[in-house]
Scaffold this active site. Structure first.
Site, short mmCIF file in Angstrom:
data_model
loop_
_atom_site.label_atom_id
_atom_site.label_comp_id
_atom_site.label_asym_id
_atom_site.label_seq_id
_atom_site.Cartn_x
_atom_site.Cartn_y
_atom_site.Cartn_z
N LYS A 13 0.87 -1.40 0.15
CA LYS A 13 0.07 -0.10 0.15
C LYS A 13 0.89 1.15 0.14
O LYS A 13 2.02 1.39 0.66
CB LYS A 13 -0.73 -0.05 1.25
CG LYS A 13 -2.29 0.64 0.87
CD LYS A 13 -3.13 0.20 0.21
CE LYS A 13 -4.72 0.26 0.58
NZ LYS A 13 -5.48 -0.66 -0.29
N THR A 61 -3.70 -5.68 0.39
CA THR A 61 -2.89 -4.39 0.44
C THR A 61 -3.93 -3.44 1.66
O THR A 61 -3.22 -2.75 2.39
CB THR A 61 -2.87 -3.57 -0.78
OG1 THR A 61 -4.22 -3.10 -1.16
CG2 THR A 61 -2.14 -4.47 -1.69
N PHE A 166 31.16 31.10 -10.07
CA PHE A 166 31.57 29.96 -11.09
C PHE A 166 32.53 30.51 -12.34
O PHE A 166 31.85 31.25 -13.12
CB PHE A 166 30.20 29.48 -11.66
CG PHE A 166 30.35 27.93 -12.33
CD1 PHE A 166 30.89 26.96 -11.78
CD2 PHE A 166 29.94 27.88 -13.63
CE1 PHE A 166 31.13 25.83 -12.26
CE2 PHE A 166 30.26 26.61 -14.53
CZ PHE A 166 30.57 25.74 -13.68
N ARG A 183 27.18 35.67 -8.12
CA ARG A 183 25.73 35.44 -8.87
C ARG A 183 24.91 34.73 -7.56
O ARG A 183 25.00 34.53 -6.40
CB ARG A 183 26.07 34.00 -9.82
CG ARG A 183 26.36 32.77 -8.99
CD ARG A 183 26.61 31.36 -9.95
NE ARG A 183 27.03 30.31 -9.20
CZ ARG A 183 27.10 29.06 -9.89
NH1 ARG A 183 26.67 28.95 -11.22
NH2 ARG A 183 27.44 28.15 -9.13
N VAL A 238 28.65 24.47 -7.23
CA VAL A 238 27.51 23.53 -6.49
C VAL A 238 28.51 22.19 -5.97
O VAL A 238 28.44 21.75 -5.14
CB VAL A 238 26.32 23.17 -7.39
CG1 VAL A 238 25.47 21.97 -6.59
CG2 VAL A 238 25.78 24.53 -7.66
N GLN A 239 29.29 21.86 -6.98
CA GLN A 239 29.85 20.50 -6.89
C GLN A 239 30.61 20.48 -5.41
O GLN A 239 30.67 20.06 -4.63
CB GLN A 239 30.90 20.26 -7.91
CG GLN A 239 30.31 19.49 -9.13
CD GLN A 239 29.68 20.67 -10.10
OE1 GLN A 239 29.45 21.88 -9.81
NE2 GLN A 239 29.51 20.45 -11.48
N HIS A 267 18.62 28.25 -12.10
CA HIS A 267 19.20 29.53 -12.33
C HIS A 267 18.27 30.64 -12.51
O HIS A 267 17.06 30.63 -12.46
CB HIS A 267 19.45 29.32 -13.89
CG HIS A 267 20.20 27.95 -14.04
ND1 HIS A 267 21.36 27.84 -13.56
CD2 HIS A 267 19.95 27.08 -14.82
CE1 HIS A 267 22.23 26.62 -13.95
NE2 HIS A 267 21.13 26.14 -14.60
O1 LIG Z 1 27.98 25.41 -9.87
C1 LIG Z 1 27.77 25.08 -11.10
N1 LIG Z 1 28.28 24.03 -11.58
C2 LIG Z 1 28.08 23.53 -12.95
O2 LIG Z 1 28.54 22.30 -13.22
C3 LIG Z 1 27.55 24.59 -13.66
N2 LIG Z 1 27.44 24.44 -14.92
C4 LIG Z 1 26.81 25.54 -15.46
O3 LIG Z 1 26.48 26.28 -16.60
N3 LIG Z 1 26.76 26.61 -14.18
C5 LIG Z 1 27.03 25.78 -13.09
N4 LIG Z 1 27.34 26.01 -11.86
#
Ligand SMILES: O=c1[nH]c(=O)c2[nH]c(=O)[nH]c2[nH]1
Length: 307
Positions: A13, A61, A166, A183, A238-239, A267
């Protein structure tokens, strides 16, 4: 020989919902609430129900739904990890032919708010869409020490209006993106803690409540660490930021083996208004772009030497 065979199956369920009110033993008006959505899918000896239309082994269920609700009434559901373990042990011990199951429980975020400068005893504000999600996969053949348990923070939407950069990325003839040292960064945080069952202990100890404080602290700390690093770091990407968050959580919670993040890069593009009387736009007016979005995922583990 028949033409086909059953390669895999599971059933149960989904979307079983309840609101549990937990009342303080001393003060009957001091409450905690849990609004939960549960999915329980059983695995086991059910093949004939698919291949021979024999319903004999099927635990309906509807019974699965009743069981979730009865156990939610009879037992403490806080924290979710404990309730998931209790459900898993119930289904796998009550029915011989149930070999295992998966359980997913989603918890809404109801938070007490201040009234006349004091935290309310029983009034809550819904902080959506953020949710806590617990997932448990248990197969009883190897015993209660062998299970997969994860806890996630889902849809915690954040935005920072500066301190995000970035630049220095791969540039080729397909590249149009301009490097930036300032940004807007926004994402819906989806962070998952993979519990190490060796360090946490067997499912019975989870179901007994012996690990409650570990789960409660880990969730609060993982959330705080995520928000703290998001705010304080001048993010290079971000990575890099998500890796730092995951590392900090691994340092904080020894019973967690891996921390994963799945982060959309939502974005916000700067409007170019120079066409209007040369109007400058110093990172003040942006266009929230609904799509496409970046999507960045990682799973971070602890180096063996640091165990
Ligand atoms: O932090 C980011 N990682 C990306 O891989 C990426 N690619 C992108 O166009 N902007 C960003 N920003």
């Amino acid at each position: 020989m028949s033409y086909s065979y059953l390669a895999d199956s599971t059933y149960g369920k989904d979307n079983v919902k309840f609101l549990k009110v937990k009342k303080d033993k001393q003060n009957n008006k001091f409450h905690e609430v849990m609004e939960a959505t549960v999915c329980v899918l059983l695995k086991g000896d059910f093949d004939v129900s698919y291949t021979e239309a024999d319903n004999a082994p099927i635990v309906p269920t509807d019974t699965v739904k009743n069981t979730i609700l009865i156990l939610a009434k009879k037992y403490d559901t806080f924290p979710l990890e404990k309730f998931a373990a209790r459900l898993a042990l119930h289904f796998t011990s009550k029915y011989e032919h149930v070999s295992g199951l998966t359980i997913k429980i989603t918890q809404d975020r109801w938070v007490k708010y201040d009234v006349d400068g004091k935290t309310s005893q029983h009034s809550f504000v819904h902080q959506g869409p953020e949710k806590k999600v617990v997932f448990l996969d248990y197969d009883k053949k190897n015993g209660p020490r062998d299970y997969t348990l994860t806890t996630s923070i889902k849809d915690l939407t954040v935005l920072k209006s500066t301190n995000s950069m970035f630049y220095g990325y791969n540039v080729c003839d397909y590249t149009t993106l301009k490097p930036t040292t300032d940004r807007v960064l926004s994402t819906d945080i989806f962070a998952t803690l993979d519990w190490c069952n060796k360090k946490l202990g067997c499912l019975n100890s989870v179901a007994s409540g012996a690990k409650d404080s570990i789960f409660n602290n880990a969730y609060v700390n993982a959330r705080d660490i995520t928000l703290d690093i998001f705010a304080k770091e001048n993010s290079p990407s971000v990575q890099a930021t998500m890796f730092n968050m995951a590392t900090a959580i691994l340092k904080d919670v020894p019973q967690v083996a891996y921390v994963s993040y799945e982060l959309p890069n939502k974005h916000y593009f700067l409007f170019d208004l120079k066409w209007f009387e040369g109007l400058e736009n110093d990172n003040e007016l942006f266009y929230p772009s609904p799509h496409p979005n970046g999507l960045i995922k990682c799973k971070v583990g602890r180096n063996q030497a640091k165990l």
